[in-house]
Design an enzyme around this catalytic site. Structure first.
Site, short mmCIF file in Angstrom:
data_model
loop_
_atom_site.label_atom_id
_atom_site.label_comp_id
_atom_site.label_asym_id
_atom_site.label_seq_id
_atom_site.Cartn_x
_atom_site.Cartn_y
_atom_site.Cartn_z
N ASP A 151 24.70 -7.65 9.14
CA ASP A 151 25.67 -7.75 8.00
C ASP A 151 24.72 -7.89 6.76
O ASP A 151 23.81 -8.58 6.71
CB ASP A 151 26.48 -9.13 8.12
N HIS A 186 25.54 -2.63 -0.98
CA HIS A 186 26.22 -3.75 -0.37
C HIS A 186 25.70 -4.06 1.04
O HIS A 186 26.05 -5.23 1.71
CB HIS A 186 27.67 -3.99 -0.57
P1 ADP Z 1 32.83 -7.33 4.40
O1 ADP Z 1 32.38 -6.88 3.02
O2 ADP Z 1 31.98 -6.33 5.42
O3 ADP Z 1 34.21 -6.97 4.53
P2 ADP Z 1 32.38 -10.19 3.85
O4 ADP Z 1 32.37 -11.29 4.62
O5 ADP Z 1 31.08 -9.99 2.90
O6 ADP Z 1 32.50 -8.80 4.76
O7 ADP Z 1 33.59 -10.16 2.76
C1 ADP Z 1 34.99 -10.29 3.50
C2 ADP Z 1 35.83 -10.55 2.38
O8 ADP Z 1 37.16 -10.53 2.70
C3 ADP Z 1 35.88 -12.15 2.03
O9 ADP Z 1 35.83 -12.28 0.74
C4 ADP Z 1 36.86 -12.76 2.91
O10 ADP Z 1 37.57 -13.84 2.17
C5 ADP Z 1 37.96 -11.75 2.75
N1 ADP Z 1 38.82 -11.60 3.84
C6 ADP Z 1 38.40 -11.78 5.16
N2 ADP Z 1 39.47 -11.77 6.09
C7 ADP Z 1 40.47 -11.94 5.41
C8 ADP Z 1 42.02 -11.90 5.44
N3 ADP Z 1 42.71 -12.05 6.93
N4 ADP Z 1 42.90 -12.24 4.41
C9 ADP Z 1 42.20 -12.16 3.08
N5 ADP Z 1 40.94 -11.82 2.91
C10 ADP Z 1 40.33 -11.82 4.04
O1 F6P Z 2 30.68 -4.46 2.41
C1 F6P Z 2 30.67 -3.12 2.69
C2 F6P Z 2 32.12 -2.63 2.34
O2 F6P Z 2 32.04 -1.18 2.77
C3 F6P Z 2 32.38 -2.85 1.21
O3 F6P Z 2 31.98 -1.47 0.22
C4 F6P Z 2 34.09 -2.88 1.01
O4 F6P Z 2 34.47 -3.60 0.11
C5 F6P Z 2 34.44 -3.43 2.19
O5 F6P Z 2 33.23 -3.23 3.39
C6 F6P Z 2 35.69 -3.03 3.05
O6 F6P Z 2 35.53 -1.82 3.41
P1 F6P Z 2 36.71 -0.64 3.24
O7 F6P Z 2 36.59 -0.40 1.87
O8 F6P Z 2 36.25 0.74 4.30
O9 F6P Z 2 37.89 -1.30 3.52
#
Ligand code: ADP
Ligand code: F6P
Length: 483
Positions: free
Chosen positions: A381, A172
């Site tokens: 990212d 991912h």
């Molecule tokens: P990562 O996988 O690195 O966390 P992404 O942008 O791909 O980054 O995904 C983040 C996910 O977390 C998204 O689905 C977003 O809606 C969710 N998210 C981010 N901030 C919040 C929050 N404060 N409350 C609930 N969900 C959140």
């Molecule tokens: O998208 C990368 C990632 O490490 C996912 O595997 C995971 O869902 C997300 O970020 C949140 O990270 P963590 O599981 O360390 O809270």
């Protein structure tokens, strides 16, 4: 949101997803009881709808250290198989090797990766535990889909135990340039671990190319474009599958009365600004949160935006809070926001509102609906689902997306206001342009992006990967198992 699990009788599963985390975390209450709460991050966002539609079992850690093994259970219609980790394993495998070695190394070494031999030893032990659990739950000839950097040894470990199953792996996060990857003292073991899969999937073609080059140069394997011939005569496919979201489901959620009412309330609570900027992230140093706040602060100081009419709302869900760099980041952002808000010479609402709370999906959809300009500025990212979520939640062709060039999403959302987040002056200009652009230009951009996101959703992504996995002949044992 929380609910009680139902125990589930473990039947062998023909479709198994394996990820570090289950979609829910076990949280112990002071009265000794426990409840399950939604766990954070993009992986869970992406996989929940897939698992609801395709069924199967989800193998993963329960999000907190556990002394005993929990039985498989059903939660909100999903079959979950917990893998326990002790507190020292959480420290060494999850916080250590996964999040202080691999995470920074794979994200362009934005923070210096730490290489500790005892973390590696625990990573091997925990990967073996995941492989053992999968070997127990997978039915004969099952499809097993392993996720992300925490579990890169599982494909090889599982293949040794269960040569009958088809194995897919998806990363991912970015796969780093070869010059960075080769710093890893365990580079060979990880490449060999991944090659246990039939398909190794990446977010972008560049990641797949880096991987193919490494196995050719470092392991001496024969490769042809995206195919790798292993020493035991299997063909492994290394290909890009850019991940997405449940675009239609989210669009409908944002269209509903609940989200519409909340969006209006949010704007009202913020003093009905003319322009609402929004950031939504896990609190992670790869996300470029200080850069965008710095840019906003300078625009205020230069008088290019008026604090009486413009608000920046930053939502940041706490993440990996025991890892030093994450603690440091949290303090840095608190200080930066305090300083900028303190410098605005007036009484009343501060121009930057910063909240560290996890919200239900419908609330997140309401924030996206309410925002005029979404600011997504990661320094690196793999994909960034937040950018796609914002686009999916627009109800008309309005709104504007400022998006870092260094996200996977930028390859698909070409009509965003693209930025280099290291260039603070450029970022400021793009934020102002996104705010002031004509409705016609904004509509043109948003229309094209909405089409892209709605047409390339999570179901299409899963089908592309799983159809490829199906089409491959797999191992001789898999062929036999398939009859
Ligand atoms: P990562 O996988 O690195 O966390 P992404 O942008 O791909 O980054 O995904 C983040 C996910 O977390 C998204 O689905 C977003 O809606 C969710 N998210 C981010 N901030 C919040 C929050 N404060 N409350 C609930 N969900 C959140
Ligand atoms: O998208 C990368 C990632 O490490 C996912 O595997 C995971 O869902 C997300 O970020 C949140 O990270 P963590 O599981 O360390 O809270």
């Amino acid at each position: 949101m929380s609910s009680k699990p139902r125990e589930w009788k473990l039947e062998p599963a023909s479709f198994v997803v394996v990820a570090n985390r289950l979609p829910v975390d076990r949280v112990e209450n002071p009265d000794g009881g426990a409840e399950w709460r939604p766990s954070p991050g993009g992986l869970v966002t992406a996989f929940e709808p897939i698992m609801h539609r395709r069924h199967g079992a989800w193998v993963g850690w329960q999000g907190a250290a556990a002394s005993q093994e929990l039985e498989p259970f059903e939660h909100a219609g999903l079959a979950l198989v917990p893998v326990p980790l002790s507190s020292s394993e959480v420290e060494e495998y999850y916080e250590g090797f996964s999040n202080a070695t691999l995470w920074p190394l794979y994200h362009d070494a934005i923070a210096p990766p730490q290489f500790r031999r005892e973390w590696w030893d625990t990573y091997v032990i925990v990967n073996q535990r995941f492989a053992d659990r999968v070997a127990e739950v997978a039915a004969e000839g099952a499809v097993v889909w392993i996720q992300d950097y925490h579990l890169q040894l599982v494909p090889q470990m599982l293949r040794r135990q269960r040569p009958d199953v088809r194995i897919g792996f998806f990363l991912h996060i970015p796969f780093p340039p070869t010059e960075l990857y080769v710093q890893l003292p365990w580079r060979q073991q990880i490449l060999e671990g991944l090659l246990g899969a039939d398909i190794v999937g990446f977010q972008l073609p560049g990641g797949a190319r880096n991987f193919v080059r490494l196995v050719r140069d470092r392991l001496g394997l024969e490769t042809l474009r995206d195919r790798i011939r292993t020493r035991d005569g299997r063909d492994v496919l290394a290909r890009a599958y850019p991940i997405s979201i449940d675009a239609k489901g989210l669009h409908e959620l944002a269209a509903g009365d609940q989200a519409a009412e909340r969006a209006a309330e949010i704007r009202n609570d913020l003093g009905d600004p003319r322009v609402l900027f929004l950031g939504v992230d896990r609190l992670d140093y790869t996300k470029g949160i200080p850069e965008r706040i710095q840019a906003f602060g300078e625009l205020l100081a230069e008088g290019r935006i008026d604090p009486d009419h413009v608000v920046f709302l930053q939502l940041a869900i706490p993440s990996r809070q025991r890892v030093e760099q994450y603690r440091q980041l949290r303090d840095d952002i608190d200080r930066l926001v305090g300083r900028i808000n303190g410098e605005v010479q007036r009484i009343g609402r501060p121009p930057i509102i910063y909240l560290h709370v996890s919200y239900p999906r419908v609330e997140i959809a309401a924030f996206y609906r309410a925002a005029d300009v979404m600011v997504v500025t990661p320094l690196r990212d793999g994909m960034n689902l937040v950018a796609k979520e914002y686009v999916a939640c627009r109800q008309r062709d309005d709104g504007a997306l400022v998006l870092s060039e260094f996200t996977g999403a930028a390859r698909e959302l070409r009509q965003a206001y693209l930025v280099n987040p290291h260039d603070i002056d450029g970022l400021k200009d793009r934020m102002v342009e996104a705010m002031n652009d004509s409705s016609r230009n904004k509509a043109q951009r948003m229309r094209a992006m909405r089409r892209q996101v709605l047409e390339n959703d999570i179901d299409k992504w899963a089908s592309m990967f799983l159809d490829d996995l199906e089409r491959l002949n797999g191992t001789p044992a898999a062929r036999e198992a398939a009859g």
